[in-house]
Structures are given as structure tokens and as C-alpha cells.
Design a protein around this motif. Structure first.
Motif, PDB file in Angstrom:
ATOM      1  N   THR A  36       0.840  -1.203   0.000  1.00 53.29           N
ATOM      2  CA  THR A  36       0.000   0.000   0.000  1.00 53.29           C
ATOM      3  C   THR A  36       0.869   1.245   0.000  1.00 53.29           C
ATOM      4  O   THR A  36       2.089   1.182   0.248  1.00 53.29           O
ATOM      5  CB  THR A  36      -0.893   0.041   1.249  1.00 53.29           C
ATOM      6  OG1 THR A  36      -0.054   0.160   2.414  1.00 53.29           O
ATOM      7  CG2 THR A  36      -1.762  -1.206   1.355  1.00 53.29           C
ATOM      8  N   HIS A  38       0.714   3.561   2.259  1.00 51.73           N
ATOM      9  CA  HIS A  38       1.149   3.752   3.637  1.00 51.73           C
ATOM     10  C   HIS A  38       2.404   2.927   3.928  1.00 51.73           C
ATOM     11  O   HIS A  38       3.367   3.432   4.530  1.00 51.73           O
ATOM     12  CB  HIS A  38       0.025   3.354   4.595  1.00 51.73           C
ATOM     13  CG  HIS A  38       0.422   3.395   6.040  1.00 51.73           C
ATOM     14  ND1 HIS A  38       0.534   4.570   6.746  1.00 51.73           N
ATOM     15  CD2 HIS A  38       0.756   2.385   6.899  1.00 51.73           C
ATOM     16  CE1 HIS A  38       0.917   4.294   7.986  1.00 51.73           C
ATOM     17  NE2 HIS A  38       1.062   2.976   8.101  1.00 51.73           N
ATOM     18  N   ASP A  60      -4.623   2.295  -2.287  1.00 50.10           N
ATOM     19  CA  ASP A  60      -4.831   3.571  -1.589  1.00 50.10           C
ATOM     20  C   ASP A  60      -4.035   4.709  -2.210  1.00 50.10           C
ATOM     21  O   ASP A  60      -3.774   5.728  -1.565  1.00 50.10           O
ATOM     22  CB  ASP A  60      -4.441   3.435  -0.111  1.00 50.10           C
ATOM     23  CG  ASP A  60      -3.002   2.978   0.076  1.00 50.10           C
ATOM     24  OD1 ASP A  60      -2.400   2.501  -0.913  1.00 50.10           O
ATOM     25  OD2 ASP A  60      -2.484   3.087   1.206  1.00 50.10           O
TER      26      ASP A  60
END
Length: 241
Positions: A36, A38, A60
Motif C-alpha cells: 500500500t 502507507h 490507496d
């Protein structure tokens, strides 16, 4: 300090991440994984990376945005962008914002390893060179130092170039005045053949024009119709210790 290249693989498909991670470790790489945006930012923040394999599509966020983020935070860490074969626009945009190479899905892991090693050689992280001598090129008020892979203006200011940009510039500097085809430029700078829709050389020349053109008014690169590109300014070169 470890001489084993540290690669970050960013892909939202867990199975692909695991397979690539295992294969790259078998090929002698240290590997970190992220699925992701993050996780990518976390890895980039806390780990010292040598190269990043970055998928365009993440759950994301966009891999293109992450490539842009990496260019700002760690401009000397090369990026190999991974895209679906139909995403030609994404490939071009990725090269424009600083990716060093790209690979279309599906791909053979052996080809990925070959691309990674080629990019690392170009960036100087996996080179084993005979001796310590390099070459300093002087052209149009710039100095390009092959040993440090830096380009400086007459006032001593750094011109930030990616590894792919510097390697292409060096091909021109070694052959001033010669008309070089896209195929020759790709072979000399990246050691690979051009695909039928490969526009990476056009994108890299455009980036060099933009970055160097903000400093000088001289026309450095000439487009030769049906021929390729030509460095039009005089070049002086000296060996450096």
C-alpha cells in the motif's frame, strides 16, 4: 556497509509480492515488501534503499504519485515502474516524473532482475570499475563529472538528474556532433533494445532539455528527422583522479 543491493517491491497483490521477494532474495538481493501507499512511505522513511520496483496501481494511491514523492525525498534512488501492457500513457508519465525504467505486466522475473541490475550499474551502486579515474566533461557552461555523476552549472549549482538522465547525457557527451538513433541511444545508455512503442529516449531527451535549458539559452540537442538526436555544442573532456 553491506554491498548487497536493497530493493523495495511495491505491489498490491500479496502473492506476486511474495513470489518476487523470494526470487529476488535467491538472486542475491536484500528485499523489503510493501502493498500500500502507507507501507511504501513507511519503508522509504525508515530503510536505506538502493532501488524500488513500483506498481502503478495500488489500493490507496497511485504509483505515479509515489514515484513523484520518491523523486522529491530520495532523488538518487532509482525506480523501475511496473505497468499493465495497455497502460502506455502511465509509462510515459512515469518516465517524465523520474522513473529510470519500466516493465510491462506480465513479465518474467528474470527480466526484472536483468533490468534491476542494469539500472543499478547505471546508477553506480553495483559497478566494479578498474581504477578510480573518471572523466569531467565541459560543455555550454556545465561540468559533468562521471565519477560523482554530478552536473554543475558555471556557478557551481547542482543540476539534479536521475541515473537514466545522466547516463543518456554521458552517451551524448562521449559522441558530440554525431547523430544518434533512438536505438543506438537506448543500447548505449540502457543496454537493451527498443520495443515497437518505446518512447523512453524521447522522454529522457525532453527531460534533459528542460532541466539543462533552465540554465542556458543554447540549443543543446537537435532532433534530426528520421535520424534521432544530436548534441550540437562543443565538449571538452579531462580525466579526473
Amino acid at each position: 556497509m553491506s554491498t548487497t543491493p536493497h530493493v523495495l517491491v511495491v505491489d498490491d497483490d500479496q502473492e506476486i509480492r511474495k513470489l518476487l521477494g523470494r526470487y529476488l532474495r535467491e538472486q542475491g538481493f536484500r528485499v523489503s515488501l510493501a502493498g500500500t501507499k502507507h507501507e511504501f512511505i513507511e519503508r522509504v522513511t525508515i530503510e536505506k534503499l538502493d532501488i524500488v520496483v513500483l506498481d502503478v496501481l495500488l489500493p490507496d494511491g497511485s504509483g505515479l504519485d509515489l514515484c513523484r514523492y520518491l523523486r522529491q525525498r530520495a532523488p538518487h534512488v532509482p525506480v523501475v515502474l511496473v505497468t499493465a501492457l495497455k497502460e502506455e500513457v502511465d509509462r510515459i508519465i512515469g518516465l517524465e516524473i523520474g522513473a529510470d525504467d519500466y516493465l510491462g505486466k506480465p513479465f518474467n522475473p528474470r527480466e526484472l532482475v536483468a533490468r534491476l541490475r542494469a539500472v543499478l550499474r547505471r546508477s553506480g551502486l553495483a559497478r566494479v570499475e578498474a581504477g578510480r579515474a573518471g572523466t569531467a566533461y565541459r560543455f555550454a557552461g556545465f561540468v559533468a563529472d562521471a565519477s560523482t555523476r554530478r552536473v554543475l552549472t558555471a556557478g557551481g549549482t547542482d543540476v539534479e538528474l536521475t541515473g537514466a538522465e545522466f547516463e543518456l547525457l554521458r552517451v551524448f557527451l562521449d559522441r558530440p556532433g554525431r547523430v544518434l538513433s533512438r536505438e543506438q541511444l537506448l543500447d548505449h545508455s540502457q543496454g537493451r533494445e527498443a520495443g515497437p512503442l518505446d518512447r523512453s529516449i524521447d522522454v529522457l531527451v525532453s527531460r534533459l532539455r528542460r532541466k539543462l535549458g533552465t540554465v542556458t539559452d543554447e540549443v543543446l540537442f537537435k532532433t534530426v528527422r528520421n535520424g534521432g538526436y544530436q548534441l550540437t555544442v562543443a565538449v571538452q573532456s579531462d580525466k579526473t583522479a
